[in-house]
Design an enzyme around this catalytic site. Structure first.
Site, PDB file in Angstrom:
ATOM      1  N   GLU A  42       0.843  -1.190   0.000  1.00  0.00           N
ATOM      2  CA  GLU A  42       0.000   0.000   0.000  1.00  0.00           C
ATOM      3  C   GLU A  42       0.884   1.249   0.000  1.00  0.00           C
ATOM      4  O   GLU A  42       1.937   1.287   0.639  1.00  0.00           O
ATOM      5  CB  GLU A  42      -0.926  -0.009   1.221  1.00  0.00           C
ATOM      6  CG  GLU A  42      -1.857  -1.219   1.183  1.00  0.00           C
ATOM      7  CD  GLU A  42      -3.010  -1.184   2.177  1.00  0.00           C
ATOM      8  OE1 GLU A  42      -4.054  -1.746   1.860  1.00  0.00           O
ATOM      9  OE2 GLU A  42      -2.876  -0.595   3.276  1.00  0.00           O
ATOM     10  N   CYS A  54       3.926   8.571   0.484  1.00  0.00           N
ATOM     11  CA  CYS A  54       4.377   7.752   1.601  1.00  0.00           C
ATOM     12  C   CYS A  54       4.585   6.346   1.059  1.00  0.00           C
ATOM     13  O   CYS A  54       3.615   5.666   0.714  1.00  0.00           O
ATOM     14  CB  CYS A  54       3.319   7.794   2.705  1.00  0.00           C
ATOM     15  SG  CYS A  54       3.734   6.772   4.125  1.00  0.00           S
ATOM     16  N   CYS A  69       6.136  -6.240   7.726  1.00  0.00           N
ATOM     17  CA  CYS A  69       7.206  -5.707   8.575  1.00  0.00           C
ATOM     18  C   CYS A  69       7.502  -6.730   9.662  1.00  0.00           C
ATOM     19  O   CYS A  69       6.594  -7.407  10.155  1.00  0.00           O
ATOM     20  CB  CYS A  69       6.753  -4.391   9.215  1.00  0.00           C
ATOM     21  SG  CYS A  69       8.058  -3.564  10.169  1.00  0.00           S
ATOM     22  N   CYS A  80       5.640  -3.905  16.113  1.00  0.00           N
ATOM     23  CA  CYS A  80       5.187  -2.892  17.077  1.00  0.00           C
ATOM     24  C   CYS A  80       3.694  -3.137  17.340  1.00  0.00           C
ATOM     25  O   CYS A  80       2.917  -3.301  16.396  1.00  0.00           O
ATOM     26  CB  CYS A  80       5.385  -1.484  16.524  1.00  0.00           C
ATOM     27  SG  CYS A  80       7.112  -1.080  16.220  1.00  0.00           S
ATOM     28  N   CYS A 137       0.824  -1.029  15.562  1.00  0.00           N
ATOM     29  CA  CYS A 137       0.860  -0.791  14.120  1.00  0.00           C
ATOM     30  C   CYS A 137       0.288  -1.972  13.347  1.00  0.00           C
ATOM     31  O   CYS A 137       0.671  -3.120  13.570  1.00  0.00           O
ATOM     32  CB  CYS A 137       2.320  -0.539  13.710  1.00  0.00           C
ATOM     33  SG  CYS A 137       2.561  -0.383  11.940  1.00  0.00           S
ATOM     34  N   CYS A 197      -0.966   6.794   9.289  1.00  0.00           N
ATOM     35  CA  CYS A 197       0.198   6.125   9.890  1.00  0.00           C
ATOM     36  C   CYS A 197      -0.256   4.900  10.668  1.00  0.00           C
ATOM     37  O   CYS A 197      -1.165   4.984  11.482  1.00  0.00           O
ATOM     38  CB  CYS A 197       0.907   7.040  10.894  1.00  0.00           C
ATOM     39  SG  CYS A 197       1.333   8.629  10.247  1.00  0.00           S
TER      40      CYS A 197
HETATM   41  N1  SAH Z   1       9.244   1.350  10.364  1.00  0.00           N
HETATM   42  C1  SAH Z   1       9.348   2.778  10.353  1.00  0.00           C
HETATM   43  C2  SAH Z   1       8.251   3.445   9.526  1.00  0.00           C
HETATM   44  C3  SAH Z   1       6.911   3.191  10.125  1.00  0.00           C
HETATM   45  S1  SAH Z   1       5.529   4.192   9.880  1.00  0.00           S
HETATM   46  C4  SAH Z   1       9.305   3.296  11.763  1.00  0.00           C
HETATM   47  O1  SAH Z   1       9.070   2.506  12.680  1.00  0.00           O
HETATM   48  O2  SAH Z   1       9.568   4.468  11.989  1.00  0.00           O
HETATM   49  C5  SAH Z   1       5.791   5.793  10.365  1.00  0.00           C
HETATM   50  C6  SAH Z   1       5.302   6.171  11.763  1.00  0.00           C
HETATM   51  O3  SAH Z   1       3.937   5.812  12.051  1.00  0.00           O
HETATM   52  C7  SAH Z   1       6.146   5.521  12.824  1.00  0.00           C
HETATM   53  O4  SAH Z   1       6.554   6.497  13.730  1.00  0.00           O
HETATM   54  C8  SAH Z   1       5.168   4.566  13.463  1.00  0.00           C
HETATM   55  O5  SAH Z   1       5.535   4.223  14.763  1.00  0.00           O
HETATM   56  C9  SAH Z   1       3.881   5.353  13.375  1.00  0.00           C
HETATM   57  N2  SAH Z   1       2.685   4.535  13.635  1.00  0.00           N
HETATM   58  C10 SAH Z   1       2.569   3.197  13.666  1.00  0.00           C
HETATM   59  N3  SAH Z   1       1.320   2.820  13.986  1.00  0.00           N
HETATM   60  C11 SAH Z   1       0.627   3.954  14.191  1.00  0.00           C
HETATM   61  C12 SAH Z   1      -0.738   4.221  14.520  1.00  0.00           C
HETATM   62  N4  SAH Z   1      -1.615   3.241  14.706  1.00  0.00           N
HETATM   63  N5  SAH Z   1      -1.113   5.519  14.615  1.00  0.00           N
HETATM   64  C13 SAH Z   1      -0.225   6.520  14.386  1.00  0.00           C
HETATM   65  N6  SAH Z   1       1.050   6.323  14.059  1.00  0.00           N
HETATM   66  C14 SAH Z   1       1.481   5.062  13.954  1.00  0.00           C
END
Ligand code: SAH
Length: 340
Positions: free
Chosen positions: A85, A99, A106, A110, A113, A330
């Site tokens: 996506e 983006c 991944c 986390c 996410c 995000c």
């Molecule tokens: N793997 C990378 C890119 C991830 S996405 C990283 O970890 O930084 C970019 C951002 O979105 C990251 O800061 C991630 O932690 C955040 N993110 C993840 N899940 C989210 C959610 N449910 N709501 C808002 N931000 C989120």
């Protein structure tokens, strides 16, 4: 497009080298949609290329868009059948940010996410990353607009697919090609220390963001498994070193989750960490709903948290969340598939 394959083709067929340049131009500058539109080539050659080399690694796409939302999400079906996506964010100030995803899924898991929860399938190739950008560049061209920024904040951990991500950046950066300045590109990482160290040594003007999300290891470790491998101190040491080497500002991402990391006391601890780090600034991210057990911080908590940072003279911004209506915000991208 797989330019390694193209190079091989041009060599095998004994074509003059300038053909490759012409094709690159048509692809990156002309933003042609298919081989047929690369009209500097003869029809025969175009037909042969059509048979031999896919014009894009994207085989099919599906759009997700709601009128009231300014972002567009696409689910892209790749040549090998995997799905990724990609999101286009239209900012009010005119920026058009793509983006991009760097991996199919991944492996970082986390807890908050959706991508992390969907598991890891594979790294994306450089051309599969580039094609996501070119996809939206073509889309915007029809409206007389251009891609102005790229953020590696889609699916995946970009610093775990380092070589392909860097290759994609260099391709998109190429003055004779897409020509987007590295200053307009950002990599967000959950804190892969060797990746940050490596990036610091590249002569690139790229922006770095660190997903921090908690002021202590105990708290961070609860929802970010990577913290067991590289803790806050180690990640920040790499960030400090990155700043020393590049003199660039670094964004510290801080997701606000209700009753988990959004207390004023957390903001105080965060301030303590950043009061001496003048080139870091905090980006507060309102939590976007996923299937997880977490809830977004109420607006009032976000404000209180921000007030503590302001009182402590910590630079911060609050991220405006785009794309919630189409699960494009995000943390909401996932390895969703579609058939019909
Ligand atoms: N793997 C990378 C890119 C991830 S996405 C990283 O970890 O930084 C970019 C951002 O979105 C990251 O800061 C991630 O932690 C955040 N993110 C993840 N899940 C989210 C959610 N449910 N709501 C808002 N931000 C989120």
């Amino acid at each position: 497009m797989d330019f390694k394959k193209l190079h091989q083709f041009v060599t095998d067929k004994n074509l003059p080298q300038f053909r490759e340049k012409q094709i690159r131009r048509a692809f990156f500058v002309g933003l042609a949609n298919d081989w047929n539109e690369v009209t500097v080539l003869s029809k025969d050659l175009r037909e042969e290329l059509e048979r031999e080399i896919p014009f894009s690694s994207v085989k099919e796409e599906r759009f997700f868009k709601k009128k009231k939302d300014d972002s567009v999400k696409v689910s892209l079906k790749l040549e090998n059948g995997d799905f990724v996506e990609t999101v286009l964010i239209k900012h009010k100030d005119g920026r058009r940010t793509v983006c991009v995803s760097s991996q199919v899924g991944c492996s970082m898991a986390c807890a908050f996410c959706a991508t992390g929860q969907s598991g890891f399938k594979r790294d994306l190739e450089a051309d599969e990353i580039v094609d996501q950008v070119i996809f939206f560049a073509r889309f915007l061209k029809s409206m007389d607009e251009k891609v102005t920024n790229i953020v590696f904040m889609g699916m995946g951990e970009p610093l775990l697919n380092y070589d392909n991500v860097l290759r994609a950046i260099k391709v998109l950066n190429d003055k004779e090609g897409f020509n987007l300045g590295a200053r307009h590109m950002s990599i967000s990482t959950c804190g892969i220390v060797p990746g940050i160290e490596k990036l610091a040594k590249e002569k690139l003007q790229i922006n770095l963001a660190l997903s921090m999300h908690a002021p202590t290891d105990t708290l961070r470790g609860k929802f970010m498994p990577i913290n067991a491998r590289y803790n806050i101190e180690e990640a920040l040491k790499a960030v400090d070193d990155y700043i020393r080497k590049t003199n660039r500002r670094v964004m510290i991402e801080y997701l606000l989750i209700k009753n988990l990391n959004d207390k004023e006391e957390d903001a105080e601890k965060l301030s303590e960490i950043f009061k001496t780090r003048s080139l870091c600034y905090i980006n507060l991210i309102p939590y976007n709903a996923t299937d997880s057990k977490f809830l977004s911080s109420p607006r009032e908590n976000i404000q209180k948290f921000a007030n503590v940072l302001r009182k402590n003279k910590i630079k911060y911004t609050i991220r405006h969340s785009f794309g919630g209506a189409i699960e494009a915000a995000c943390g909401q991208l996932a390895r969703k598939t579609w058939k019909t």
